[in-house]
Design an enzyme around this catalytic site. Structure first.
Site, PDB file in Angstrom:
ATOM      1  N   ARG A  41     159.549  95.785  14.474  1.00  0.00           N
ATOM      2  CA  ARG A  41     159.944  94.376  14.325  1.00  0.00           C
ATOM      3  C   ARG A  41     158.989  93.586  13.439  1.00  0.00           C
ATOM      4  O   ARG A  41     159.412  92.636  12.770  1.00  0.00           O
ATOM      5  CB  ARG A  41     160.040  93.713  15.709  1.00  0.00           C
ATOM      6  CG  ARG A  41     161.348  94.022  16.393  1.00  0.00           C
ATOM      7  CD  ARG A  41     161.435  93.460  17.777  1.00  0.00           C
ATOM      8  NE  ARG A  41     162.830  93.402  18.234  1.00  0.00           N
ATOM      9  CZ  ARG A  41     163.179  93.169  19.484  1.00  0.00           C
ATOM     10  NH1 ARG A  41     162.244  92.972  20.409  1.00  0.00           N
ATOM     11  NH2 ARG A  41     164.451  93.117  19.843  1.00  0.00           N
ATOM     12  N   LYS A 201     176.196 100.132  32.532  1.00  0.00           N
ATOM     13  CA  LYS A 201     177.223  99.442  33.303  1.00  0.00           C
ATOM     14  C   LYS A 201     178.351  98.841  32.481  1.00  0.00           C
ATOM     15  O   LYS A 201     178.106  98.255  31.415  1.00  0.00           O
ATOM     16  CB  LYS A 201     176.559  98.298  34.093  1.00  0.00           C
ATOM     17  CG  LYS A 201     175.541  98.793  35.124  1.00  0.00           C
ATOM     18  CD  LYS A 201     174.901  97.607  35.803  1.00  0.00           C
ATOM     19  CE  LYS A 201     173.884  98.051  36.837  1.00  0.00           C
ATOM     20  NZ  LYS A 201     173.087  96.871  37.278  1.00  0.00           N
ATOM     21  N   GLY A 354     168.798  98.525  22.146  1.00  0.00           N
ATOM     22  CA  GLY A 354     167.441  99.036  22.251  1.00  0.00           C
ATOM     23  C   GLY A 354     167.398 100.535  22.444  1.00  0.00           C
ATOM     24  O   GLY A 354     166.747 101.256  21.693  1.00  0.00           O
ATOM     25  N   GLY A 377     170.134  92.859  22.848  1.00  0.00           N
ATOM     26  CA  GLY A 377     171.023  91.839  23.407  1.00  0.00           C
ATOM     27  C   GLY A 377     171.720  91.034  22.332  1.00  0.00           C
ATOM     28  O   GLY A 377     172.900  90.718  22.437  1.00  0.00           O
TER      29      GLY A 377
HETATM   30  N1  LIG Z   1     175.204 108.689  33.375  1.00  0.00           N
HETATM   31  C1  LIG Z   1     174.291 107.725  33.576  1.00  0.00           C
HETATM   32  N2  LIG Z   1     173.906 107.407  34.817  1.00  0.00           N
HETATM   33  C2  LIG Z   1     172.989 106.428  35.004  1.00  0.00           C
HETATM   34  N3  LIG Z   1     172.398 105.701  34.010  1.00  0.00           N
HETATM   35  C3  LIG Z   1     172.767 106.020  32.763  1.00  0.00           C
HETATM   36  C4  LIG Z   1     173.734 107.022  32.469  1.00  0.00           C
HETATM   37  N4  LIG Z   1     173.868 107.074  31.121  1.00  0.00           N
HETATM   38  C5  LIG Z   1     173.038 106.147  30.594  1.00  0.00           C
HETATM   39  N5  LIG Z   1     172.374 105.521  31.579  1.00  0.00           N
HETATM   40  C6  LIG Z   1     171.355 104.473  31.423  1.00  0.00           C
HETATM   41  O1  LIG Z   1     171.750 103.447  30.572  1.00  0.00           O
HETATM   42  C7  LIG Z   1     170.537 102.780  30.134  1.00  0.00           C
HETATM   43  C8  LIG Z   1     170.687 102.191  28.748  1.00  0.00           C
HETATM   44  O2  LIG Z   1     171.774 101.308  28.788  1.00  0.00           O
HETATM   45  P1  LIG Z   1     171.758  99.980  27.854  1.00  0.00           P
HETATM   46  O3  LIG Z   1     170.549  99.147  28.181  1.00  0.00           O
HETATM   47  O4  LIG Z   1     173.089  99.384  27.992  1.00  0.00           O
HETATM   48  O5  LIG Z   1     171.569 100.631  26.405  1.00  0.00           O
HETATM   49  P2  LIG Z   1     171.129  99.778  25.096  1.00  0.00           P
HETATM   50  O6  LIG Z   1     169.710  99.293  25.360  1.00  0.00           O
HETATM   51  O7  LIG Z   1     171.236 100.786  23.973  1.00  0.00           O
HETATM   52  O8  LIG Z   1     172.104  98.644  25.000  1.00  0.00           O
HETATM   53  C9  LIG Z   1     169.472 103.835  30.124  1.00  0.00           C
HETATM   54  O9  LIG Z   1     168.394 103.363  30.940  1.00  0.00           O
HETATM   55  C10 LIG Z   1     170.150 105.051  30.697  1.00  0.00           C
HETATM   56  O10 LIG Z   1     169.308 105.725  31.615  1.00  0.00           O
HETATM   57  O1  LIG Z   2     163.556  92.229  22.960  1.00  0.00           O
HETATM   58  C1  LIG Z   2     164.423  91.390  22.884  1.00  0.00           C
HETATM   59  O2  LIG Z   2     165.706  91.578  23.354  1.00  0.00           O
HETATM   60  P1  LIG Z   2     166.402  93.078  23.456  1.00  0.00           P
HETATM   61  O3  LIG Z   2     165.585  93.826  24.477  1.00  0.00           O
HETATM   62  O4  LIG Z   2     167.790  92.754  23.932  1.00  0.00           O
HETATM   63  O5  LIG Z   2     166.358  93.663  22.095  1.00  0.00           O
HETATM   64  C2  LIG Z   2     164.229  90.037  22.234  1.00  0.00           C
HETATM   65  O6  LIG Z   2     162.891  89.915  21.777  1.00  0.00           O
HETATM   66  C3  LIG Z   2     164.546  88.932  23.240  1.00  0.00           C
HETATM   67  O7  LIG Z   2     163.641  89.007  24.306  1.00  0.00           O
HETATM   68  P2  LIG Z   2     164.126  88.327  25.713  1.00  0.00           P
HETATM   69  O8  LIG Z   2     165.229  89.217  26.233  1.00  0.00           O
HETATM   70  O9  LIG Z   2     162.893  88.303  26.586  1.00  0.00           O
HETATM   71  O10 LIG Z   2     164.629  86.932  25.405  1.00  0.00           O
END
Ligand SMILES: Nc1ncnc2c1ncn2[C@@H]1O[C@H](COP(=O)(O)OP(=O)(O)O)[C@@H](O)[C@H]1O
Ligand SMILES: O=C(OP(=O)(O)O)[C@H](O)COP(=O)(O)O
Length: 650
Positions: A41, A201, A354, A377
């Protein structure tokens, strides 16, 4: 408005100016040593930083880091300043505080070519509250605001949105690139367009799914949310991640995909484990029949084959969310295979999120995909079709974008009534992107109206305010309250207030200054009576109104001003000025402003016409050279009519 082009750093002159740049330096650090473990970043902000320095600016950078609860040295940006200095080969001055004496002194002393990094903006809780006074204080450090923090663009905080109520605001190169690449993919994708959604989810991704179903040819769903879909199709999923309360929603999505002719691919087989653990025993099972004592932790080999096959022929791929618990090596196989397929597809590939981005980078495919978003996000909300506050707050490329401002007057003041009318209008406005829609609602409906338009491009105006922040003014409303509520515009000096409530040019002038003190955008009304027009007094009257209203108002505030010419004889009478009459007076107003300030400021000023604007006459009026939209009374209370007016942009 969603597709409205925003100004970027190429559209402004920064030579000799102090530029406040909001960057997203929210970087991961080693919990023990504090060392930065991924400087992606920081590097992503370099093009904007270098360009602004080359153009002669003095830079004041601001960012958050983590989610501190007040001032906390563990969340200091000092390590970031060091890393940035290394990357730039130039010292980055580090402020000891966010907006305290040290920061202000260093900002005041800053010279062109220098860089100051403020301490973590979230050390002050007023940041996340988007406190207008805090935003004003932050803005006072600089002449121009650049937002390049795409990762935080979904946050309506003081440094990511509120500050734009006080300074000219443009996007940096990173935000510009993120919007262009993802916007292009969503608005005009090369096909077949394949979206891959994973993660934990359904509830996290429902908005994205519903938005993308309208745009894609194939939707692939993996990860933890696939099991909710399996149950929706009558399967049993053992101990797998399951959102019971989303099963019905999953059924609706399955039906919507079928109705739309979207090919929806779900896992056919699953790598299941006995426990949620990296070393659990595992085996491939039918996704629709997972044993009661097991849980799905990755997609299975047959599913990998099907998903990769669908990606192979894609011309555009958007991917958000891993296919399995990829933190556990054993269950990273599906994510890795999909990442490779995306990298090898040669498609326009966009990774938003992420964990998905981490997977692509860990596998060394970063240079084989088109774009890895710097925001998880933020890219998710962009893919949902939501308006990002950090983008919406920026100046439109065209300062005279057509504005359709509804003035509801004393109507629809019951919150539920306002909510209904706004909902009807939103349905009529779907897809409208060429005008700015502002709704001037009664005080009693402001809170509800603001809630109803949240996440959209519709802006809310108050119909008046007092010039004092508080005091013995029974029945009045403070501009500070409006700013703290999130109101963006305030209609001032409407002829009905001048006629019935003793509004004068002097009080209008005081209110304009009070509004600007709180970052509100005045819509200044002026207009002549029939008698004045018939006595050839129109220009005298309006010239006086404009001059008196703007007495002592600095030129910089004209950036936030809109003027509305409303001939009193046309208000509520059904008698509209002819296009020529309206144009003549609006041109006169522009010339008067040029005399008071400068031709450039006058040419950038938005001037509306008001007075019996309706669906039939709007296009003719808005097509006039000096008319940039309408202040619409009665017609704004009818959603269909007001939508036609809003779409009458030239
Ligand atoms: N089959 C599964 N059962 C439980 N958790 C899962 C499964 N597949 C993926 N995950 C969880 O989903 C999480 C990531 O989801 P998310 O935060 O939505 O992804 P991103 O950050 O790419 O948007 C990971 O922590 C992963 O462990
Ligand atoms: O890491 C960030 O968001 P992300 O984890 O959704 O990429 C941004 O810096 C926003 O941080 P915040 O979710 O604490 O407002």
């Amino acid at each position: 408005m969603a597709g409205m082009q925003k100004k970027n750093i190429a559209d402004i002159c920064v030579k000799g100016k102090k530029v406040l740049v909001r960057v997203d330096f929210n970087v991961p650090q080693d919990k023990k040593t504090g060392e930065i473990t991924d400087d992606k970043r920081i590097k992503a902000a370099l093009p904007t930083i270098k360009t602004l320095l080359a153009n002669g600016a003095a830079l004041i950078l601001t960012s958050h880091l983590g989610r501190p609860k007040g001032v906390d040295p563990k969340f200091s940006l000092a390590p970031v300043a060091e890393r940035l200095s290394e990357l730039l080969g130039q010292k980055v001055i580090m402020a000891k505080d966010t907006l305290g004496e040290d920061a202000k002194a260093k900002a005041a002393d800053l010279k062109a070519g220098q860089i100051l990094l403020l301490e973590n903006i979230r050390f002050d809780p007023k940041e996340k509250k988007n406190d207008p006074a805090f935003a004003r204080e932050l803005a006072s450090l600089a002449d121009v605001y650049v937002n390049d923090a795409f990762g935080s663009a979904h946050r309506a905080h003081a440094s990511t949105a509120g500050v734009a109520n006080y300074l000219p605001a443009v996007s940096g190169l990173l935000i510009q690139k993120e919007l262009e690449v993802m916007g292009q993919a969503l608005q005009n994708p090369k096909r077949p367009f394949v979206a891959i959604l994973g993660g934990a989810k359904v509830s996290d991704k429902i908005g994205v799914i519903q938005n993308l179903i309208q745009k894609v040819d194939t939707l692939i769903i993996g990860g933890g949310m696939a099991y909710t879909f399996a149950v929706a199709r009558g399967g049993k999923v053992g101990k797998s991640l399951l959102e019971e309360d989303k099963v019905e929603l999953a059924k609706e999505i399955l039906q919507a995909a079928e109705a739309k002719g979207v090919k929806l691919l779900l896992p056919v087989d699953t790598m299941a484990g006995h426990d949620f653990a990296a070393d659990t025993e595992s085996e491939v099972v039918d996704t629709m029949n997972i044993p009661d004592d097991m849980e799905g932790l990755d997609i299975g080999p047959e599913t990998i084959k099907q998903f990769c096959e669908a990606v192979k022929d894609a011309k555009t791929v958007v991917w958000n969310g891993p296919m399995g618990v990829f933190e556990f090596a054993k269950f990273a196989v599906g994510t890795q295979a999909v990442a490779k397929a995306v990298a090898d597809s040669g498609a326009v590939s966009i990774i938003g999120g992420g964990d998905s981005a981490a997977a692509i980078e860990q596998l060394g495919f970063a240079d084989k995909v088109t774009h890895i978003s710097t925001g998880g996000g933020a890219s998710l909300e962009f893919l949902e079709g939501k308006t990002l506050p950090g983008v919406a707050c920026l100046d439109d490329k065209n300062p005279r974008t057509i504005m359709a401002a509804g003035n509801w007057k004393m109507n629809q003041g019951v919150p539920k009534q306002a909510e209904k009318l706004i909902g009807d209008l939103q349905a009529e406005l779907k897809g409208e992107e060429n005008s700015e829609v502002v709704l001037g609602v009664p005080f009693t409906a402001l809170a509800k109206a603001l809630d109803t338009v949240a996440g959209t491009d519709i802006r809310i105006a108050a119909q008046n305010c007092h010039f004092a922040d508080k005091g013995a003014y029974t029945g009045e409303v403070s501009p500070e309250w409006l700013a703290r509520m999130g109101v963006k515009y305030v209609i001032l000096g409407h002829s009905e207030r001048r006629e019935y409530f003793a509004e004068t040019d002097e009080t209008v002038n005081q209110k304009i200054k009070a509004c600007r003190h709180w970052g509100l955008r005045p819509i200044l009304c002026c207009g002549e009576t029939l008698a004045e027009r018939e006595a050839q007094q129109t220009f005298t009257k309006i010239g006086h109104q404009i001059k008196a209203a703007l007495a002592g108002v600095p030129e910089s505030d004209l950036h936030f001003l809109t003027v509305a010419y409303e001939p009193i004889w046309a208000i509520g009478t059904g008698k509209t000025a002819t296009d020529a009459q309206a144009e003549e007076v609006c041109a006169f107003i522009r010339d008067e402003v040029a005399k008071l300030y400068s031709r450039e400021t006058a040419d950038n000023l938005r001037i509306l016409y008001g007075g019996s604007v309706n669906a039939a006459n709007a296009a003719g009026l808005f097509g006039q050279k000096d008319i940039d939209g309408g202040l619409v009374g009665g017609a704004s209370l009818k959603a269909a009519d007001f939508a036609v007016i809003a779409k009458s942009a030239k």
